[in-house]
Design a protein around this motif. Structure first.
Motif, PDB file in Angstrom:
ATOM      1  N   CYS A  48      49.755 -69.241 -59.288  1.00  0.00           N
ATOM      2  CA  CYS A  48      48.574 -68.688 -59.957  1.00  0.00           C
ATOM      3  C   CYS A  48      47.433 -69.689 -60.035  1.00  0.00           C
ATOM      4  N   SER A  49      47.737 -70.959 -60.163  1.00  0.00           N
ATOM      5  CA  SER A  49      46.712 -71.981 -60.354  1.00  0.00           C
ATOM      6  C   SER A  49      46.128 -72.490 -59.039  1.00  0.00           C
ATOM      7  N   GLY A 100      59.593 -65.775 -61.812  1.00  0.00           N
ATOM      8  CA  GLY A 100      59.124 -66.252 -60.513  1.00  0.00           C
ATOM      9  C   GLY A 100      57.622 -66.297 -60.346  1.00  0.00           C
ATOM     10  N   VAL A 101      56.889 -66.455 -61.452  1.00  0.00           N
ATOM     11  CA  VAL A 101      55.429 -66.599 -61.387  1.00  0.00           C
ATOM     12  C   VAL A 101      55.058 -67.882 -62.129  1.00  0.00           C
ATOM     13  N   LEU A 102      54.522 -68.866 -61.417  1.00  0.00           N
ATOM     14  CA  LEU A 102      54.136 -70.113 -62.076  1.00  0.00           C
ATOM     15  C   LEU A 102      52.770 -69.902 -62.721  1.00  0.00           C
ATOM     16  N   PHE A 103      52.817 -69.573 -63.992  1.00  0.00           N
ATOM     17  CA  PHE A 103      51.656 -69.089 -64.748  1.00  0.00           C
ATOM     18  C   PHE A 103      51.347 -70.070 -65.859  1.00  0.00           C
ATOM     19  N   GLN A 104      50.045 -70.372 -66.020  1.00  0.00           N
ATOM     20  CA  GLN A 104      49.630 -71.287 -67.072  1.00  0.00           C
ATOM     21  C   GLN A 104      48.498 -70.689 -67.913  1.00  0.00           C
ATOM     22  N   GLY A 105      48.337 -69.379 -67.828  1.00  0.00           N
ATOM     23  CA  GLY A 105      47.311 -68.710 -68.612  1.00  0.00           C
ATOM     24  C   GLY A 105      46.114 -68.246 -67.814  1.00  0.00           C
ATOM     25  N   GLY A 153      46.741 -75.210 -57.081  1.00  0.00           N
ATOM     26  CA  GLY A 153      46.321 -76.611 -57.091  1.00  0.00           C
ATOM     27  C   GLY A 153      45.144 -76.856 -58.000  1.00  0.00           C
ATOM     28  N   LEU A 154      45.232 -76.311 -59.244  1.00  0.00           N
ATOM     29  CA  LEU A 154      44.139 -76.439 -60.210  1.00  0.00           C
ATOM     30  C   LEU A 154      42.832 -75.905 -59.619  1.00  0.00           C
ATOM     31  N   THR A 155      42.910 -74.803 -58.932  1.00  0.00           N
ATOM     32  CA  THR A 155      41.820 -74.049 -58.285  1.00  0.00           C
ATOM     33  C   THR A 155      41.319 -74.686 -56.997  1.00  0.00           C
ATOM     34  N   SER A 156      41.981 -75.744 -56.505  1.00  0.00           N
ATOM     35  CA  SER A 156      41.469 -76.446 -55.317  1.00  0.00           C
ATOM     36  C   SER A 156      41.910 -75.811 -54.001  1.00  0.00           C
ATOM     37  N   VAL A 157      42.961 -74.992 -54.020  1.00  0.00           N
ATOM     38  CA  VAL A 157      43.492 -74.395 -52.793  1.00  0.00           C
ATOM     39  C   VAL A 157      42.920 -72.986 -52.662  1.00  0.00           C
ATOM     40  N   SER A 158      41.894 -72.847 -51.859  1.00  0.00           N
ATOM     41  CA  SER A 158      41.155 -71.589 -51.780  1.00  0.00           C
ATOM     42  C   SER A 158      41.680 -70.638 -50.704  1.00  0.00           C
ATOM     43  N   LEU A 159      42.349 -71.179 -49.701  1.00  0.00           N
ATOM     44  CA  LEU A 159      42.860 -70.349 -48.604  1.00  0.00           C
ATOM     45  C   LEU A 159      44.359 -70.094 -48.713  1.00  0.00           C
ATOM     46  N   ALA A 206      50.661 -68.307 -50.658  1.00  0.00           N
ATOM     47  CA  ALA A 206      50.468 -68.115 -52.098  1.00  0.00           C
ATOM     48  C   ALA A 206      51.711 -68.492 -52.900  1.00  0.00           C
ATOM     49  N   TYR A 207      52.677 -69.177 -52.265  1.00  0.00           N
ATOM     50  CA  TYR A 207      53.955 -69.466 -52.924  1.00  0.00           C
ATOM     51  C   TYR A 207      54.248 -70.958 -52.927  1.00  0.00           C
TER      52      TYR A 207
END
Length: 452
Positions: A65-66, A395-400, A68-74, A52-53
C-alpha cells in the motif's frame, strides 16, 4: 475474487526485531519504517518486491500500500526501468568528472518544468529542500524560513526538525529562524509577513496533501491559495518554494506546478520520479539557481549542493526510464483511477458495515488516507494499529494509507476492499468489547514525539 491470505508466521521477523536495534539506531534508516510504527504482528523486514507485491523474510506475501513511502510509482522491480539500469551498470556508476548523462537528464527533466531553467540533483529530499532554503537566504539576504506548521515533514535538517517535538540536539538559535503559518490560510501567512517585516527569506509548502478530515477550515482551493501565496510572498520580497516531493508524478505529470499552471521560484522533487531509485532534484529560475554556480566571476560563492553520489548514473537512467513510461502510458491517469476505485469500494464497505463513525476515508485519489476513530469520535492510534494488524493478517501491508502505482490492478483493489471489510468487523467488535481484547502489543506511536 481471490481468497484472502491468512498470515500468522513472523518467526524470522521476531528474531530480526530482537537483533536489529543493536546494529542500527531506530532499527531502520527511515523512522517511519521503524518497529514503533507497526503492530507487533507485522513483518520486520522485506525480502523482495515485484509489481504491487512484497515478500517478508518469513516468505509471507503482501499487497503493498505504501509503495516505498510513495517513491515507487510504477511498481517494484519494474522491468523497463531495470533494463535501463542494468545496461548502465555495465558502464560504471560514478566518475571523477560529470557523466554525460547529467546533461541529458537535466534537459529531460527541465522539459517537464518549463517554468524553470536550471536543476541540481541529489540523493534525498532533505538535501534539496535545505538547498532551496539556502538559496533563498542567499538571494534575499534574509534569515527566516516560513512553512505550514500543520504539514508533516520537510527535512531532517535543523531548520525543520528544530520546530518539531524531536528538537533535541538542535540549538534554539537555529529553531528560532523558522516560523510557521496555517496551511491553505492566506491570512495566516500574511500575518506572518507583517509580524516579521523584511525578515522572511522564503515560503516553502507542499502544493497539495490528502484533503483534511472534518476539521478542515480551508476557504480556498489549492490552486487559488498557491497562486495568491506566491503573489503574497513576492509582494513582501520573499521567494516561494513548492515542495513536490510527494505530490510530484502523482497529482499530475510532473505535478501541481503543471496542474495549476504555477511559477514558484523553486521546486523540489523526489518520491516517485525514479521509481524508488535514489534520485531527487531542485529546479528553479536561472536568476536564483545561478547563485550556486561558478560562472559569476567576482561574486561571492554560494556552496549549494555538493554530493559524491548525486550524479550516479544508474539513478539518472532510472529517472529517465520512469519519465519515458509516464509519457507513453499516461501513468497518472491509471494511478488516479485505481485510487478512485479504492475510495468507492471502501466507502461502500463502511456503509455496509454501518461503520461511518469508526473510520473515515479521505478521498484523495493519488494518496488515499484513512482516519480510524474511538468511541468518542476522536482519531485513535490504537484503532489504526488494530486495523493495520488485521489488514496485515490478511496479506495487505497497510499503514493507514494507500498509494496507487502503475502495477496496481482492479483485482488488487477488490482484494484490499475484501480485507478492509473483514477488518471493519474486528474493529467494530473492539469498539464494543475493548481494543485490548484484539490488539496484540502496543499501539503505534507518533514519529514526532518528545519521549520514546
Amino acid at each position: 475474487m481471490k481468497e484472502l491470505r491468512r498470515i500468522t508466521n513472523f518467526k524470522l521477523s521476531d528474531t530480526y526485531r530482537n537483533e536489529i536495534h543493536h546494529l542500527i539506531p531506530g532499527g531502520a534508516h527511515t523512522y517511519s519504517k521503524g518497529d514503533d510504527q507497526f503492530p507487533a504482528l507485522s513483518p520486520a523486514a522485506i525480502s523482495h518486491g515485484k509489481g504491487a507485491y512484497i515478500w517478508d523474510i518469513d516468505g509471507n506475501m503482501y499487497l503493498d500500500c505504501s509503495m516505498g513511502l510513495t517513491s515507487v510509482s510504477l511498481g517494484h522491480a519494474y522491468e523497463p526501468v531495470l533494463e535501463a539500469v542494468r545496461a548502465e551498470l555495465e558502464k560504471g556508476v560514478n566518475f571523477q568528472r560529470p557523466s554525460v548523462l547529467e546533461k541529458e537528464t537535466a534537459e529531460k527533466f527541465l522539459s517537464l518544468v518549463p517554468q524553470h531553467d536550471m536543476i541540481k540533483f541529489a540523493k534525498n529530499g532533505s538535501i534539496v529542500t535545505t538547498a532551496a532554503v539556502k538559496l533563498a537566504r542567499a538571494f534575499t539576504g534574509r534569515k527566516l524560513v516560513a512553512f505550514p506548521g500543520d504539514h508533516p515533514f520537510y527535512s531532517y535538517d535543523d531548520w525543520f526538525i528544530g520546530t518539531t517535538a524531536c528538537d533535541k540536539g538542535v540549538p534554539n538559535e537555529f529553531s528560532e529562524l523558522s516560523v510557521t503559518f496555517k496551511s491553505c490560510d492566506l491570512n495566516s501567512l500574511k500575518e506572518l509577513f507583517e509580524r516579521y517585516p523584511n525578515q522572511i527569506a522564503c515560503v516553502i509548502t507542499e502544493p497539495e496533501k490528502s484533503p483534511c478530515g472534518n476539521g478542515c477550515s480551508c476557504k480556498q482551493s489549492s490552486a487559488e491559495f498557491l497562486k495568491d501565496a506566491i503573489e503574497l510572498a513576492h509582494q513582501y520580497g520573499a521567494l516561494f518554494i513548492m515542495d513536490e516531493m510527494v505530490s510530484g508524478f502523482k497529482t499530475d505529470f510532473p505535478g501541481a506546478i503543471s496542474k495549476y499552471k504555477l511559477k514558484p521560484d523553486m521546486a523540489t522533487w523526489g518520491k516517485g520520479i525514479a521509481n524508488g531509485f535514489s534520485f531527487c532534484a531542485l529546479t528553479g529560475t536561472k536568476e536564483i539557481m545561478e547563485l550556486g554556480g561558478i560562472t559569476r566571476i567576482g561574486e561571492e560563492k554560494v556552496f549549494l549542493i555538493s554530493t559524491t553520489h548525486g550524479g550516479e548514473t544508474h539513478a539518472m537512467v532510472a529517472a529517465n526510464a520512469t519519465i519515458n513510461v509516464f509519457k507513453q502510458q499516461n501513468v497518472v491517469a491509471h494511478n488516479q483511477r485505481i485510487g478512485d476505485a479504492l475510495i468507492q469500494g471502501c466507502q461502500q464497505a463502511i456503509l455496509a458495515a454501518n461503520a461511518n463513525k469508526l473510520v473515515e476515508v479521505i478521498p484523495c485519489n493519488w494518496l488515499v488516507a484513512f482516519n480510524f476513530k474511538d468511541g468518542q469520535g476522536q482519531v485513535s492510534s490504537a484503532m489504526r494499529t488494530l486495523a493495520m494488524q488485521e489488514m496485515i493478517k490478511r496479506g495487505v501491508l497497510f499503514q493507514g494509507a494507500f498509494v496507487p502505482c502503475f502495477s496496481h490492478t482492479e483485482d488488487d483493489v477488490n482484494y484490499f476492499v475484501k480485507a478492509f471489510s473483514e477488518t471493519l468487523d474486528i474493529c467494530k467488535k473492539a469498539l464494543n468489547e475493548g481494543i485490548d481484547r484484539y490488539l496484540v502489543g502496543s499501539p503505534a506511536k507518533p514519529v514526532f514525539r518528545k519521549i520514546l
